[in-house]
Design a protein around this motif. Structure first.
Motif, PDB file in Angstrom:
ATOM      1  N   LYS A  97      -9.353  -3.936   7.264  1.00 62.14           N
ATOM      2  CA  LYS A  97      -8.860  -2.898   8.166  1.00 62.14           C
ATOM      3  C   LYS A  97      -8.004  -3.446   9.305  1.00 62.14           C
ATOM      4  O   LYS A  97      -7.205  -2.713   9.886  1.00 62.14           O
ATOM      5  N   ALA A 134      -3.538   3.469  -0.325  1.00 60.81           N
ATOM      6  CA  ALA A 134      -3.475   3.140   1.096  1.00 60.81           C
ATOM      7  C   ALA A 134      -4.798   2.634   1.632  1.00 60.81           C
ATOM      8  O   ALA A 134      -4.828   1.796   2.554  1.00 60.81           O
ATOM      9  N   ASP A 135      -5.909   3.102   1.064  1.00 60.25           N
ATOM     10  CA  ASP A 135      -7.226   2.699   1.558  1.00 60.25           C
ATOM     11  C   ASP A 135      -7.912   1.709   0.627  1.00 60.25           C
ATOM     12  O   ASP A 135      -9.147   1.597   0.624  1.00 60.25           O
ATOM     13  N   ASP A 136      -7.147   0.952  -0.154  1.00 62.27           N
ATOM     14  CA  ASP A 136      -7.732  -0.010  -1.075  1.00 62.27           C
ATOM     15  C   ASP A 136      -8.645  -0.972  -0.314  1.00 62.27           C
ATOM     16  O   ASP A 136      -8.236  -1.590   0.682  1.00 62.27           O
ATOM     17  N   ALA A 137      -9.878  -1.125  -0.801  1.00 62.92           N
ATOM     18  CA  ALA A 137     -10.892  -1.908  -0.088  1.00 62.92           C
ATOM     19  C   ALA A 137     -10.585  -3.395  -0.058  1.00 62.92           C
ATOM     20  O   ALA A 137     -11.191  -4.140   0.728  1.00 62.92           O
ATOM     21  N   GLU A 149       3.422   2.358   2.721  1.00 61.17           N
ATOM     22  CA  GLU A 149       3.630   1.213   3.616  1.00 61.17           C
ATOM     23  C   GLU A 149       5.096   0.788   3.649  1.00 61.17           C
ATOM     24  O   GLU A 149       5.828   0.900   2.660  1.00 61.17           O
ATOM     25  N   ARG A 188       0.842  -1.198   0.000  1.00 61.08           N
ATOM     26  CA  ARG A 188       0.000   0.000   0.000  1.00 61.08           C
ATOM     27  C   ARG A 188       0.875   1.246   0.000  1.00 61.08           C
ATOM     28  O   ARG A 188       1.990   1.233   0.534  1.00 61.08           O
TER      29      ARG A 188
END
Length: 511
Positions: free
Chosen positions: A357, A350-353, A260, A257
């Motif tokens: 989480k 960074a917030d790829d589904a 990361e 990500r």
């Protein structure tokens, strides 16, 4: 040409038969429910991401595992092939332990009988279906049913390994693979290997503990001319064609990500070719070598791995995009080797589904000094009790494989000869002199060593290793402590065709 019977060739080989009954009881009894296993899986949970190998973890101070070696059909990039591998897997399961644990391996050789049943000639490839298991880098006893590489476990035999790991054992990356002289190159070149991790030290660094961890076993399985290796001919030349796999996958996709930092535990489990690794566009920080932490994170453009080396690498993904993990073209001594793509690295938002989480998301690099494995302290001049020199060479000898014998101090390996005799508690400085035009990755069993200089140039990091490349036509100096364990073990070249053809010595540590 020296010819030995099987009994004389490796004097401890009969132990495989004598102890086999104990292993049989373990295989059918108390071993079955005493392990904690984790299936192979992507650490990010993405379907086409590189998987981590399956794991067996210790519980309550013990790790009990069943391992077997058999001939398994595998699809390689070059087509179907029959490989001698552990548990039918490329790579074998990762063993994850802690200092103070006991490792119990119920091992079974399920391979068919050897076809070459004549008297063996030492330092020539032979009996590719006879094997054993070596715990590479472990500081453990080399005796009995511990890390004893003098065993011959023949087809149809079972053996129970019990390896007691000291409470102060250095943490880090280790591995296991066959180590029977004469068949080791063919079996490792088939892909018989797995990672072994002893927890602690780097794992306690908060920034590293917060990262996704990847276990990456790099191998180059080589098929025989008719599916199964029956000769070392396909692996003899340093430039023999290799298709490198990572965790059994050819040119896999590795996801990260944006922003990361991931912790990669990388093992070079190949048999001969070196691997200088690069990933242009990403930041690579080497924090450990052969399991042992370096003094601080080193920002590097490439990570040089010889066969048998392991590295801890922190990989930072600055921005979304597609990158490549490559082995650039280089020369291994006089032998040029081509550029090679090993994996595609895909950096996603960074917030790829696709990433749950709860998956760790490390963003920070460690600052300052890294913790040490506490027993690996610098060896001072005042500690040294002896000095030795070892000259690595090659000889033309008619009748041997390719009419070649590799030598140390002018002699090929002789299982009956003790080349080094010293005492528990001795501290020695060894100088390795390479007279050949190729580098040789020298591996010493049981006790790690501290590198002092290469070609006379001091290494300011003074790294602790168990496998080190002695440069072509060059020198290397290291220091080592012979602590805790008496017994007999070996030092050898980890270009494994060189070991099978003579570049190995016996070390006998007396109480």
């Amino acid at each position: 040409m020296q010819i030995f019977s099987r009994r004389n060739f490796l004097q401890r080989s009969v132990a495989a038969t004598l102890i086999g009954g104990a292993a049989s009881a373990l295989l059918g009894g108390r071993l079955a429910g005493a392990v904690e296993t984790y299936p192979e899986a992507s650490p990010l949970g993405i379907a086409d991401d590189l998987i981590n190998p399956s794991e067996i973890r210790s519980q309550s101070g013990r790790l009990k595992a069943k391992l077997h070696m058999d001939i398994t059909e595998v699809n390689l990039p070059s087509g179907p092939a029959k490989l001698r591998i552990f548990n039918g897997r490329l790579p074998a399961p990762t063993l994850r332990l802690m200092p103070g644990d006991t490792l119990e391996v119920a091992f079974e050789n399920r391979m068919p009988a050897n076809s070459d049943t004549d008297q063996m000639v030492t330092n020539t490839p032979n009996r590719f279906n006879t094997t054993n298991v070596h715990y590479h880098g472990f500081h453990v006893s080399p005796r009995g049913n511990s890390d004893n590489v003098y065993l011959n476990i023949d087809p149809g035999q079972r053996f129970n390994y019990v390896v007691k790991i000291p409470h102060d054992h250095p943490a880090g990356n280790y591995w296991y693979h066959p180590h029977r002289h004469g068949s080791v190159a063919a079996q490792v070149a088939s892909g018989a290997a797995g990672m072994a991790i002893i927890g602690g030290t780097l794992d306690t660094v908060p920034e590293i503990a917060a990262m996704v961890e990847r276990v990456m076993v790099i191998q180059a399985p080589v098929p025989g001319l008719e599916d199964l290796l029956t000769s070392e001919e396909p692996i003899w030349a340093l430039d023999a064609e290799r298709n490198f796999l990572i965790n059994g996958s050819y040119r896999p996709r590795i996801y990260m990500r944006e922003g990361e930092v991931q912790h990669w535990r990388v093992l070079h489990a190949g048999d001969a070719q070196f691997l200088p690794l690069t990933a242009d566009g990403l930041e690579l920080y080497e924090v450990g070598r052969d399991g042992n932490p370096l003094p601080k994170p080193d920002l590097v453009t490439n990570v040089d791995l010889a066969p048998g080396n392991r590295a801890n690498i922190l990989v930072k993904a600055p921005k979304v995009g597609t990158y490549e993990l490559r082995r650039p073209a280089f020369s291994q001594g006089k032998q040029p080797l081509p550029d090679m793509m090993l994996a595609e690295i895909v950096v996603i938002a960074a917030d790829d589904a696709r990433v749950a989480k709860h998956i760790p998301f490390g963003r920070d690099l460690p600052t300052g000094r890294l913790p040490k494995n506490r027993i690996l302290t610098d060896i001072a001049d005042s500690e040294i009790t002896g000095h030795r020199q070892f000259v690595l060479g090659i000889s033309d000898v008619k009748g041997f494989f390719h009419d070649t014998e590799f030598t140390i101090n002018g002699q090929p390996f002789d299982p009956r000869r003790d080349d080094v005799v010293t005492k528990v508690g001795a501290v020695e400085e060894w100088t390795l002199v390479n007279t050949t035009p190729y580098p040789h990755p020298l591996h010493i069993h049981v006790n790690p060593f501290q590198v002092i200089d290469v070609n006379g140039v001091p290494d300011p990091r003074k790294p602790w290793l168990d496998t080190v490349a002695v440069p072509a036509a060059g020198t290397l100096r290291f220091r080592t402590r012979f602590t805790d364990f008496s017994g007999r073990y070996v030092m050898h070249c980890h270009i494994l065709p060189h070991e099978d053809t003579g570049m190995m010595i016996n070390i006998n540590i007396e109480d």
